[in-house]
Enzyme design. Structure first.
Site, PDB file in Angstrom:
ATOM      1  N   SER A 100       0.856  -1.181   0.000  1.00 56.74           N
ATOM      2  CA  SER A 100       0.000   0.000   0.000  1.00 56.74           C
ATOM      3  C   SER A 100       0.892   1.230   0.000  1.00 56.74           C
ATOM      4  CB  SER A 100      -0.934  -0.030   1.197  1.00 56.74           C
ATOM      5  OG  SER A 100      -0.162  -0.114   2.355  1.00 56.74           O
ATOM      6  N   GLU A 134       0.020  11.326 -10.618  1.00 58.71           N
ATOM      7  CA  GLU A 134      -1.161  10.811 -11.313  1.00 58.71           C
ATOM      8  C   GLU A 134      -2.319  10.667 -10.320  1.00 58.71           C
ATOM      9  OE1 GLU A 134       1.391   7.354 -11.492  1.00 58.71           O
ATOM     10  OE2 GLU A 134      -0.372   6.081 -11.459  1.00 58.71           O
ATOM     11  N   LYS A 136      -5.127   9.220  -7.876  1.00 56.60           N
ATOM     12  CA  LYS A 136      -5.291   7.983  -7.105  1.00 56.60           C
ATOM     13  C   LYS A 136      -6.723   7.519  -7.316  1.00 56.60           C
ATOM     14  CE  LYS A 136      -4.398   5.975  -2.589  1.00 56.60           C
ATOM     15  NZ  LYS A 136      -5.667   5.323  -2.332  1.00 56.60           N
ATOM     16  N   ASP A 138     -10.110   5.520  -6.997  1.00 58.29           N
ATOM     17  CA  ASP A 138     -10.790   4.909  -5.855  1.00 58.29           C
ATOM     18  C   ASP A 138     -11.482   3.621  -6.304  1.00 58.29           C
ATOM     19  OD1 ASP A 138     -11.525   4.640  -3.288  1.00 58.29           O
ATOM     20  OD2 ASP A 138     -12.963   6.282  -3.263  1.00 58.29           O
ATOM     21  N   ARG A 157      -5.747  -7.912  -4.296  1.00 59.66           N
ATOM     22  CA  ARG A 157      -4.606  -7.639  -3.436  1.00 59.66           C
ATOM     23  C   ARG A 157      -4.580  -8.571  -2.232  1.00 59.66           C
ATOM     24  NH1 ARG A 157      -3.919  -3.229   0.486  1.00 59.66           N
ATOM     25  NH2 ARG A 157      -1.777  -3.443   1.156  1.00 59.66           N
ATOM     26  N   TYR A 246      -1.044   0.853 -13.811  1.00 59.06           N
ATOM     27  CA  TYR A 246      -0.096   1.849 -13.308  1.00 59.06           C
ATOM     28  C   TYR A 246       1.111   1.253 -12.579  1.00 59.06           C
ATOM     29  CZ  TYR A 246      -2.913   1.142  -9.062  1.00 59.06           C
ATOM     30  OH  TYR A 246      -3.570   0.586  -8.003  1.00 59.06           O
ATOM     31  N   LYS A 310       5.361   9.332  -7.617  1.00 57.98           N
ATOM     32  CA  LYS A 310       6.326   8.228  -7.619  1.00 57.98           C
ATOM     33  C   LYS A 310       7.661   8.714  -8.176  1.00 57.98           C
ATOM     34  CE  LYS A 310       2.545   5.099  -8.671  1.00 57.98           C
ATOM     35  NZ  LYS A 310       1.802   4.395  -9.714  1.00 57.98           N
ATOM     36  N   LYS A 334      -3.506  12.708  -0.200  1.00 54.83           N
ATOM     37  CA  LYS A 334      -4.960  12.522  -0.137  1.00 54.83           C
ATOM     38  C   LYS A 334      -5.701  13.859  -0.171  1.00 54.83           C
ATOM     39  CE  LYS A 334      -6.413   8.598   0.762  1.00 54.83           C
ATOM     40  NZ  LYS A 334      -6.198   7.653   1.792  1.00 54.83           N
ATOM     41  N   CYS A 428     -20.974  -3.075  31.745  1.00 51.59           N
ATOM     42  CA  CYS A 428     -21.052  -3.551  30.366  1.00 51.59           C
ATOM     43  C   CYS A 428     -22.535  -3.608  29.949  1.00 51.59           C
ATOM     44  CB  CYS A 428     -20.422  -4.936  30.284  1.00 51.59           C
ATOM     45  SG  CYS A 428     -20.731  -5.756  28.725  1.00 51.59           S
ATOM     46  N   CYS A 431     -23.407  -7.717  29.406  1.00 56.14           N
ATOM     47  CA  CYS A 431     -23.464  -8.723  30.473  1.00 56.14           C
ATOM     48  C   CYS A 431     -23.583  -8.108  31.855  1.00 56.14           C
ATOM     49  CB  CYS A 431     -22.255  -9.650  30.399  1.00 56.14           C
ATOM     50  SG  CYS A 431     -20.734  -8.846  30.941  1.00 56.14           S
ATOM     51  N   CYS A 452     -15.004  -4.309  29.716  1.00 58.75           N
ATOM     52  CA  CYS A 452     -15.893  -5.174  30.472  1.00 58.75           C
ATOM     53  C   CYS A 452     -15.035  -6.223  31.170  1.00 58.75           C
ATOM     54  CB  CYS A 452     -16.861  -5.838  29.498  1.00 58.75           C
ATOM     55  SG  CYS A 452     -17.670  -7.274  30.174  1.00 58.75           S
ATOM     56  N   CYS A 458     -19.163 -12.904  29.065  1.00 64.71           N
ATOM     57  CA  CYS A 458     -19.807 -11.817  28.326  1.00 64.71           C
ATOM     58  C   CYS A 458     -20.066 -12.277  26.894  1.00 64.71           C
ATOM     59  CB  CYS A 458     -18.926 -10.580  28.330  1.00 64.71           C
ATOM     60  SG  CYS A 458     -19.648  -9.227  27.392  1.00 64.71           S
TER      61      CYS A 458
HETATM   62  S1  IVH Z   1       0.767   2.723  -6.932  1.00 64.37           S
HETATM   63  C1  IVH Z   1       3.709  -0.033  -4.569  1.00 64.37           C
HETATM   64  N1  IVH Z   1      -0.892   4.267  -8.240  1.00 64.37           N
HETATM   65  O1  IVH Z   1      -3.951   2.963  -3.751  1.00 64.37           O
HETATM   66  C2  IVH Z   1       2.589   0.922  -4.769  1.00 64.37           C
HETATM   67  N2  IVH Z   1      -1.759   2.996  -6.432  1.00 64.37           N
HETATM   68  O2  IVH Z   1      -3.224   3.297  -0.968  1.00 64.37           O
HETATM   69  C3  IVH Z   1       1.636   0.518  -5.809  1.00 64.37           C
HETATM   70  N3  IVH Z   1      -4.160   3.243  -6.090  1.00 64.37           N
HETATM   71  O3  IVH Z   1      -3.286  -0.413  -3.138  1.00 64.37           O
HETATM   72  C4  IVH Z   1       0.452   1.397  -5.868  1.00 64.37           C
HETATM   73  N4  IVH Z   1      -4.506   4.645  -7.743  1.00 64.37           N
HETATM   74  O4  IVH Z   1      -5.022   0.158  -4.937  1.00 64.37           O
HETATM   75  C5  IVH Z   1      -0.751   3.402  -7.224  1.00 64.37           C
HETATM   76  N5  IVH Z   1      -2.251   5.629  -9.521  1.00 64.37           N
HETATM   77  C6  IVH Z   1      -2.106   4.769  -8.521  1.00 64.37           C
HETATM   78  C7  IVH Z   1      -3.196   4.366  -7.721  1.00 64.37           C
HETATM   79  C8  IVH Z   1      -2.972   3.483  -6.677  1.00 64.37           C
HETATM   80  C9  IVH Z   1      -5.070   3.966  -6.768  1.00 64.37           C
HETATM   81  C10 IVH Z   1      -4.460   2.398  -4.926  1.00 64.37           C
HETATM   82  C11 IVH Z   1      -3.915   1.008  -4.979  1.00 64.37           C
HETATM   83  C12 IVH Z   1      -3.115   0.842  -3.727  1.00 64.37           C
HETATM   84  C13 IVH Z   1      -3.672   1.926  -2.860  1.00 64.37           C
HETATM   85  C14 IVH Z   1      -2.676   2.376  -1.824  1.00 64.37           C
END
Ligand code: IVH
Length: 812
Positions: A100, A134, A136, A138, A157, A246, A310, A334, A428, A431, A452, A458
């Site tokens: 992540s 780039e 992120k 969702d 994953r 990506y 990156k 974020k 609690c 219980c 508790c 419980c």
């Molecule tokens: S790079 C080693 N690029 O964000 C890192 N992740 O919070 C590889 N995600 O698990 C991830 N857009 O599911 C990368 N342009 C993007 C992304 C991205 C969404 C997600 C991905 C990752 C999560 C981490």
């Protein structure tokens, strides 16, 4: 969907009178017919026969099977559920873990990220490093394996180390090429990226679902996840999923030397890549791109929750490597959390598996960032008091990505008259046992959590413990979700995790419990909607399917890795990382049990942890202090003299002395404190357990507490009789590294990499990095102008190598 005509002529013959050939042919015909009805019911929501007719078919089918068991082949209906084959997703190990990303929330976080990258690489602040930036996306990440340019396997994953096999479903996604074309396609490559659903497609899907009285999804991300995790690929095919490439995992060769070059190659090979990616070289440019994407966000056809930066050069990415679960070379910036105001109607107290009482705000439902929020966390009683949150207040609710919504603050002007501060319960709610706040052994402070004291009596704790046991990263028993656990617990069929594995002995009782529950739910639904349920499968039939499904899921998990097993037990302070570390360190259950049992009698008391919680005092100084204070009887003198001698004997530096004095005023108090710490010090056996990397004294103490309770020990033994434990996969790469298990000291200035980078590389290869040279040191790497450490090494005869030798050693 066309449904086969009932094979009427055969059906007039009694089952008992059928010849084997007739039985076989009717069995096959009936199977096809029932499957057709199932599909019509489950997938198309368009049943074509009545409940009673369906039942009759099903009964006859089973009667035939009962008489001719040989017909129960692989595709017998008893192996299937609904319209979908009852084959759960298999597991796929990720050759290169799916990690992540670390998060940045502010501009200074981003500046710090850029500075950190440069520091690590040993670059001056003014030297340039190129980054890609780039959106992120969702959605959910997915790894696609191509062999010889042909799509082979797709995996989610999962826990990062292994995911679920979703190959059949991924094949239905139009954005994902079956074959890669263009130059530079490696023999084997895992292409990674995000599976997502466009906003418009999500709206349309929800409209369709609502019209069909099916589940509607909270947001596009949930819709994408729900669509991908369908057992029936034809359902996935009917859901409009998309994919952006990506990243990548294992690859036999790489088509480029930069991040953007890789993404260009993906596009060339036939993937969709995000058009908003740019390449820039300063923190200011990254932030400018972030702001431009933030402006564009609302008009983008898909949901994003931030921007990802990156390091562009892959050689630099490799040097930067990883810290625990995220790469050092990337970060997710974020977007700020979204907020809304609503009324707090009530405060519910939930009881967790360790007895923690957690307050939950029950809110007038409100939409926050496109999701309806009706519950939010209030953290703990101190938080409620600090923010003075009261029932009836108008509150600001915040939600960031998939994080649990929170109550941020109260809008004081809107407080109704006569409201009173909230009183957190001291019993609690489940219980009625006392609920108390312990002294937190980690900090020596009163714990923020009230617990508790009911333990296993419980029901809330027992239920939560079982839920944890079957959860995704533990035993991962699908089909035994939260609701079913509660149901089986209420029916008295499971009291603890071990009962799950003997549940099949009570099939009839399980059926009855499910049946009653289903009836009750259906009645409630009829009352609420005024609509009479359509019955095609009899209630019993549906029960049968659900229950068989659950039993198969349970049987599938009778073999489990040691780490998952330990995590599943739900021992306090033993999270996934600690559980895996224990499994790797001890390998067998016997070795683990022996080590923990040996540690139990000598486990430390609270006073010991209070000593450890003092800043700058680690285990070594604490041990030295305990030794010194136990020896104090040899000293006669004033408290001041005694304490001075103790400090000297324990070799405490002035910083450590100050911290001790800050915590306890007065020499007599400190002596008393050290005395009680010494009386509560752990045995060497306990220290051995605590010294396992990633374990430490807190988790070690919790482990001891766990096994010291007879009922836990019994449960542990019972489970061992029911499941087969396989050792955690050994980290072969580490074992083979020339420095694995060695203690290395770096000294002098290194030319090719920063000290931090050298340390990270050594640790990645399984070595420990020491700060001073001793007899335990295996290797000293001496850079330019090495000083006293080099002299020490020569004196004691520790092996010394140059930076060049070190580099060739690690690149071999
Ligand atoms: S790079 C080693 N690029 O964000 C890192 N992740 O919070 C590889 N995600 O698990 C991830 N857009 O599911 C990368 N342009 C993007 C992304 C991205 C969404 C997600 C991905 C990752 C999560 C981490």
């Amino acid at each position: 969907m066309t449904v086969a005509e009932p094979s009427a002529p055969l059906r007039s013959i009694e089952v008992a009178a059928l010849s084997p050939a007739e039985a076989a042919s009717e069995h096959a015909a009936l199977g096809a017919e029932i499957a057709g009805h199932d599909a019509a019911y489950y997938r198309e929501d368009a049943p074509v026969v009545t409940d009673a007719d369906y039942d009759a078919l099903r009964r006859r089918y089973e009667a035939i099977e009962a008489r001719f068991p040989g017909l129960k082949g692989e595709d017998s209906l008893s192996e299937r559920v609904g319209a979908a084959p009852l084959e759960k997703f298999g597991k796929v190990p990720h050759k290169v873990p799916m990690l992540s990303l670390d998060n940045a929330f502010s501009e200074s976080d981003v500046e710090e990220f850029v500075a950190r990258v440069k520091r690590f690489l040993g670059l001056a602040a003014e030297e340039e490093v190129a980054f890609t930036s780039e959106p992120k996306i969702d959605g959910l990440s997915c790894s696609l394996r191509y062999v010889g340019g042909r799509f082979e396997v797709a995996a989610t994953r999962g826990d990062g180390a292994e995911g679920e096999d979703v190959t059949a479903n991924v094949r239905t996604i139009a954005d994902i090429p079956e074959r890669l074309h263009g130059h530079g396609v490696p023999d084997v490559i895992d292409v990674r990226g995000e599976i997502y659903m466009a906003k418009a497609d999500f709206e349309a899907l929800n409209a369709r679902q609502a019209a069909a009285e099916e589940k509607v999804f909270a947001n596009p991300r949930n819709a994408a996840a729900g669509s991908l995790r369908q057992l029936d690929p034809s359902i996935t095919a009917s859901r409009p999923l998309k994919f952006f490439a990506y990243a990548w995992g294992e690859a036999t060769s790489l088509p480029a030397e930069t991040q953007h070059g890789m993404v260009e190659a993906f596009a060339r090979w036939g993937f969709t890549t995000n058009p908003l990616m740019v390449r820039v070289t300063t923190a200011a440019d990254l932030l400018a791109h972030y702001r431009s994407i933030e402006v564009e966000r609302a008009t983008l056809p898909y949901d994003i929750d931030g921007v990802v930066y990156k390091v562009d050069r892959l050689d630099l990415q490799r040097r930067l490597g990883f810290v625990s679960r995220s790469p050092r070379w990337a970060i997710a910036h974020k977007f700020p959390a979204e907020q809304a105001t609503t009324v707090l109607e009530a405060i519910d107290i939930q009881v967790g598996r360790t007895g923690a009482l957690t307050p939950v705000a029950k809110l007038t439902p409100v939409t926050v960032g496109g999701v309806v929020v009706a519950n939010a966390t209030l953290h703990n009683e101190d938080e409620i008091a600090r923010k003075d949150i009261r029932v009836g207040d108008t509150v600001v609710v915040q939600r960031a990505g998939d994080v649990i919504p929170q109550v941020v603050r109260v809008i004081a002007e809107k407080r109704p008259e006569g409201s009173k501060p909230y009183k957190f319960p001291h019993v609690c709610p489940v219980c009625k046992s006392h609920a108390v706040r312990d002294v937190d052994i980690k900090t020596g402070k009163v714990d923020v959590v009230r617990r508790c004291t009911g333990g296993l009596i419980c029901p809330a704790q027992a239920v939560e413990r079982i839920r944890h046991f079957v959860s995704r990263n533990a035993f991962d028993i699908e089909g035994l979700g939260d609701e079913n656990v509660q149901l089986l617990f209420d029916a008295g069929l499971i009291h603890n995790p071990a009962d799950i594995f003997t549940l099949h002995q009570h099939r009839d009782a399980v059926r009855k419990a499910f049946f009653l529950k289903r009836e009750e739910r259906a009645r409630q639904r009829e009352e609420q909607t005024g609509r009479v349920r359509k019955k095609v499968l009899s209630e019993e039939e549906r029960n049968f399917l659900d229950i068989e499904n659950m039993f198969i899921a349970i049987d599938n998990r009778r073999k489990i890795s040691f780490g998952r097993f330990l995590f599943a037990l739900g021992i306090r302070d033993v999270g996934e990382v600690t559980a895996k570390a224990l499994a790797k360190a001890f390998i067998t259950v016997d070795a683990f049990s022996a080590a923990v049992s040996a540690a139990v009698p000598g486990r430390p008391g609270e006073a010991w942890f209070r000593l450890l919680s003092i800043k700058k005092i680690g285990t070594i100084s604490a041990e030295a202090l305990a030794d010194a204070i136990s020896d104090r009887t040899r000293t006669i003198g004033s408290p001041e003299t005694i304490l001075r001698r103790v400090f000297e004997a324990a070799k405490l530096n002035s910083g450590q002395r100050t911290e001790l004095r800050l915590e306890h005023k007065g020499d007599i108090e400190i002596i008393a404190f050290l005395n009680s710490a010494a009386a509560n010090r752990p045995s060497p056996e306990f220290q051995t357990l605590a010294n396992v990397p990633d374990v430490g004294p807190v988790a070690a103490a919790s482990l001891c507490e766990f096994v010291a309770e007879d009922h836990n020990w019994l449960l542990f033994q019972k489970l061992l009789g029911q499941v087969q434990i396989v050792p955690e996969e050994a980290q072969t790469a580490l074992m083979e590294s020339p420095v694995a298990g060695k203690i290395i000291v770096f000294t002098g200035s290194l030319q090719k990499m920063s000290r931090n980078e050298a340390k990270a590389v050594a640790e990645r290869l399984g070595a420990k990095v020491g700060s001073s040279v001793s007899r335990k040191t295996d290797l000293v790497v001496a850079g330019a102008e090495a000083g006293s450490k080099l002299d020490d090494a020569r004196k004691i005869g520790v092996k010394v190598i140059s930076e060049e030798e070190w580099l060739s050693m690690i690149t071999e």
